[in-house]
Motif scaffolding. Sequence first.
Motif, PDB file in Angstrom:
ATOM      1  N   ILE A 148       0.860  -1.186   0.000  1.00  0.00           N
ATOM      2  CA  ILE A 148       0.000   0.000   0.000  1.00  0.00           C
ATOM      3  C   ILE A 148       0.890   1.227   0.000  1.00  0.00           C
ATOM      4  O   ILE A 148       1.678   1.435   0.926  1.00  0.00           O
ATOM      5  CB  ILE A 148      -0.929   0.023   1.224  1.00  0.00           C
ATOM      6  CG1 ILE A 148      -1.888  -1.174   1.190  1.00  0.00           C
ATOM      7  CG2 ILE A 148      -1.710   1.336   1.280  1.00  0.00           C
ATOM      8  CD1 ILE A 148      -2.767  -1.288   2.428  1.00  0.00           C
ATOM      9  N   TYR A 149       0.782   2.029  -1.051  1.00  0.00           N
ATOM     10  CA  TYR A 149       1.536   3.280  -1.148  1.00  0.00           C
ATOM     11  C   TYR A 149       0.583   4.448  -0.940  1.00  0.00           C
ATOM     12  O   TYR A 149      -0.274   4.708  -1.789  1.00  0.00           O
ATOM     13  CB  TYR A 149       2.158   3.431  -2.536  1.00  0.00           C
ATOM     14  CG  TYR A 149       3.334   2.525  -2.836  1.00  0.00           C
ATOM     15  CD1 TYR A 149       4.600   2.818  -2.331  1.00  0.00           C
ATOM     16  CD2 TYR A 149       3.192   1.415  -3.661  1.00  0.00           C
ATOM     17  CE1 TYR A 149       5.692   2.028  -2.634  1.00  0.00           C
ATOM     18  CE2 TYR A 149       4.278   0.607  -3.976  1.00  0.00           C
ATOM     19  CZ  TYR A 149       5.520   0.915  -3.461  1.00  0.00           C
ATOM     20  OH  TYR A 149       6.613   0.129  -3.764  1.00  0.00           O
ATOM     21  N   ASP A 150       0.736   5.138   0.183  1.00  0.00           N
ATOM     22  CA  ASP A 150      -0.080   6.315   0.446  1.00  0.00           C
ATOM     23  C   ASP A 150       0.856   7.512   0.634  1.00  0.00           C
ATOM     24  O   ASP A 150       1.544   7.614   1.658  1.00  0.00           O
ATOM     25  CB  ASP A 150      -0.915   6.110   1.711  1.00  0.00           C
ATOM     26  CG  ASP A 150      -1.922   7.227   1.942  1.00  0.00           C
ATOM     27  OD1 ASP A 150      -1.715   8.330   1.392  1.00  0.00           O
ATOM     28  OD2 ASP A 150      -2.901   7.004   2.681  1.00  0.00           O
ATOM     29  N   PRO A 151       0.920   8.422  -0.337  1.00  0.00           N
ATOM     30  CA  PRO A 151       1.835   9.572  -0.218  1.00  0.00           C
ATOM     31  C   PRO A 151       1.623  10.384   1.049  1.00  0.00           C
ATOM     32  O   PRO A 151       2.560  11.010   1.554  1.00  0.00           O
ATOM     33  CB  PRO A 151       1.524  10.401  -1.467  1.00  0.00           C
ATOM     34  CG  PRO A 151       0.952   9.430  -2.441  1.00  0.00           C
ATOM     35  CD  PRO A 151       0.202   8.429  -1.613  1.00  0.00           C
ATOM     36  N   GLN A 152       0.423  10.384   1.599  1.00  0.00           N
ATOM     37  CA  GLN A 152       0.163  11.155   2.816  1.00  0.00           C
ATOM     38  C   GLN A 152       1.003  10.659   3.986  1.00  0.00           C
ATOM     39  O   GLN A 152       1.343  11.436   4.887  1.00  0.00           O
ATOM     40  CB  GLN A 152      -1.329  11.092   3.170  1.00  0.00           C
ATOM     41  CG  GLN A 152      -2.221  11.867   2.211  1.00  0.00           C
ATOM     42  CD  GLN A 152      -3.681  11.795   2.604  1.00  0.00           C
ATOM     43  OE1 GLN A 152      -4.085  10.955   3.406  1.00  0.00           O
ATOM     44  NE2 GLN A 152      -4.485  12.674   2.023  1.00  0.00           N
ATOM     45  N   LEU A 153       1.359   9.385   3.980  1.00  0.00           N
ATOM     46  CA  LEU A 153       2.149   8.832   5.078  1.00  0.00           C
ATOM     47  C   LEU A 153       3.591   9.328   5.049  1.00  0.00           C
ATOM     48  O   LEU A 153       4.322   9.167   6.035  1.00  0.00           O
ATOM     49  CB  LEU A 153       2.142   7.305   5.025  1.00  0.00           C
ATOM     50  CG  LEU A 153       0.789   6.619   5.219  1.00  0.00           C
ATOM     51  CD1 LEU A 153       0.966   5.103   5.201  1.00  0.00           C
ATOM     52  CD2 LEU A 153       0.141   7.060   6.516  1.00  0.00           C
ATOM     53  N   THR A 154       4.017   9.909   3.944  1.00  0.00           N
ATOM     54  CA  THR A 154       5.393  10.400   3.852  1.00  0.00           C
ATOM     55  C   THR A 154       5.511  11.879   4.212  1.00  0.00           C
ATOM     56  O   THR A 154       6.625  12.401   4.277  1.00  0.00           O
ATOM     57  CB  THR A 154       5.950  10.202   2.427  1.00  0.00           C
ATOM     58  OG1 THR A 154       5.315  11.120   1.529  1.00  0.00           O
ATOM     59  CG2 THR A 154       5.742   8.777   1.934  1.00  0.00           C
ATOM     60  N   SER A 183       2.655  16.645  -3.871  1.00  0.00           N
ATOM     61  CA  SER A 183       2.925  16.309  -5.263  1.00  0.00           C
ATOM     62  C   SER A 183       4.341  15.742  -5.411  1.00  0.00           C
ATOM     63  O   SER A 183       4.539  14.708  -6.061  1.00  0.00           O
ATOM     64  CB  SER A 183       2.765  17.550  -6.145  1.00  0.00           C
ATOM     65  OG  SER A 183       3.093  17.253  -7.485  1.00  0.00           O
ATOM     66  N   ALA A 184       5.333  16.424  -4.798  1.00  0.00           N
ATOM     67  CA  ALA A 184       6.704  15.936  -4.870  1.00  0.00           C
ATOM     68  C   ALA A 184       6.823  14.579  -4.198  1.00  0.00           C
ATOM     69  O   ALA A 184       7.495  13.676  -4.707  1.00  0.00           O
ATOM     70  CB  ALA A 184       7.658  16.942  -4.221  1.00  0.00           C
ATOM     71  N   ARG A 185       6.171  14.411  -3.071  1.00  0.00           N
ATOM     72  CA  ARG A 185       6.277  13.144  -2.346  1.00  0.00           C
ATOM     73  C   ARG A 185       5.556  12.016  -3.085  1.00  0.00           C
ATOM     74  O   ARG A 185       5.992  10.874  -3.046  1.00  0.00           O
ATOM     75  CB  ARG A 185       5.781  13.326  -0.917  1.00  0.00           C
ATOM     76  CG  ARG A 185       6.743  14.265  -0.177  1.00  0.00           C
ATOM     77  CD  ARG A 185       6.567  14.373   1.294  1.00  0.00           C
ATOM     78  NE  ARG A 185       7.645  15.222   1.808  1.00  0.00           N
ATOM     79  CZ  ARG A 185       8.394  14.936   2.862  1.00  0.00           C
ATOM     80  NH1 ARG A 185       8.190  13.816   3.522  1.00  0.00           N
ATOM     81  NH2 ARG A 185       9.345  15.754   3.250  1.00  0.00           N
ATOM     82  N   SER A 186       4.504  12.346  -3.774  1.00  0.00           N
ATOM     83  CA  SER A 186       3.826  11.337  -4.585  1.00  0.00           C
ATOM     84  C   SER A 186       4.717  10.888  -5.742  1.00  0.00           C
ATOM     85  O   SER A 186       4.826   9.693  -6.034  1.00  0.00           O
ATOM     86  CB  SER A 186       2.506  11.895  -5.124  1.00  0.00           C
ATOM     87  OG  SER A 186       1.835  10.924  -5.897  1.00  0.00           O
ATOM     88  N   ASP A 187       5.380  11.847  -6.406  1.00  0.00           N
ATOM     89  CA  ASP A 187       6.290  11.499  -7.504  1.00  0.00           C
ATOM     90  C   ASP A 187       7.466  10.672  -6.999  1.00  0.00           C
ATOM     91  O   ASP A 187       7.878   9.695  -7.639  1.00  0.00           O
ATOM     92  CB  ASP A 187       6.814  12.765  -8.178  1.00  0.00           C
ATOM     93  CG  ASP A 187       5.780  13.424  -9.082  1.00  0.00           C
ATOM     94  OD1 ASP A 187       4.736  12.790  -9.348  1.00  0.00           O
ATOM     95  OD2 ASP A 187       6.011  14.553  -9.529  1.00  0.00           O
TER      96      ASP A 187
END
Length: 349
Positions: free
Chosen positions: A147-153, A210-214
């Motif tokens: 599970i990849y959730d950018p919010q967790l980063t 956006s940066a963390r999602s990329d």
Amino acid sequence: MNSFIHTSRATRVVFGEGTVTELRAEVARLGLRRVHLLASRRIDESIIASLDGVVVARTADLVQHVPIEHVDSGAQQNSNSDVDGYVAIGGGSSIGLAKAFALRRRAPILAVPTTFSGSEMSPIWGITDAGVKTTGRDEAVAPTTVIYDPQLTTGLPSPLAVTSSVNAMAHAVEALYADDGSPVVSLMAEEAIRLVGEALPGLGSERDISARSDALQGAWLAGVCLGSVSMALHHKICHTLGGSFGLPHADTHTVMLPYVIEYNARASPDTERTICRALGVPNAAQGLQDLVRSCGGPTSLRELGFREKDIDWAVELATRRPYPNPHPITAEGIRALLEAALNDELDRL
């Protein structure tokens, strides 16, 4: 004409903002009823609460490089609790320990990465015993679901976000010159380098989703590369420096990657051109190091605690059972590489 063998791995990937809310459903999808949860105390307890009723063991004290003592004690818990799966939430320390557990007691791993290393997409494990880190491959340790959730980063501090992302990029770089590479892997590797390279400047803000999602998408692709081909000199030397000298994992990858790129540049000109194209720079090694420096990342081993007196032993370890590599691995070459990296002297190579 190219000749290659390419094997695809069936890992379920759930990617997107807010996808961590699917954690309980994904555990149920795997049919897990008695899981060992590997998650530090920094993980939001609301995430952990979703697993009420299925967690029968938990490890919260996680250490880099997977010490054998932690594997032994956790394996005993798994046996005593009749564990049927592992849920690893966090970075490489939690996912790496879950892999080590799966070597002892085969069961599915569900990984929820909160950093950008990409190791969750590979069947590679590593365990450190008596100061020596041993790595291997076993399909049983490749997570079944990620599970990849950018919010967790977003809570990941900028310095760690930068080094973790470059760690992921290292997987992609080495995939470009792997002796068992393929056209598909090379395409994923270039895209991973591009995504991470473009994301790095934005990682200075913990809230730039956006940066963390990329960066997370780049890490995913780089992790697929890591799991698809053999790694080379970069990983061998970073495992040596981390396992035997205690240097921080992601920081070591970040420092060493430009030096290894330069070491291999003349032996693998196609890789040099691909990295230049992905990063939009005229020189791969210098361009990457300049990018790392501009983002506040480390550029010398001295910053990490490595010293001149460590070089002899590091050369000895790094040249034992060397991984396949484009440029020959020699004691003289590795010594020059480490001396340059120690003193932030990329132009010395």
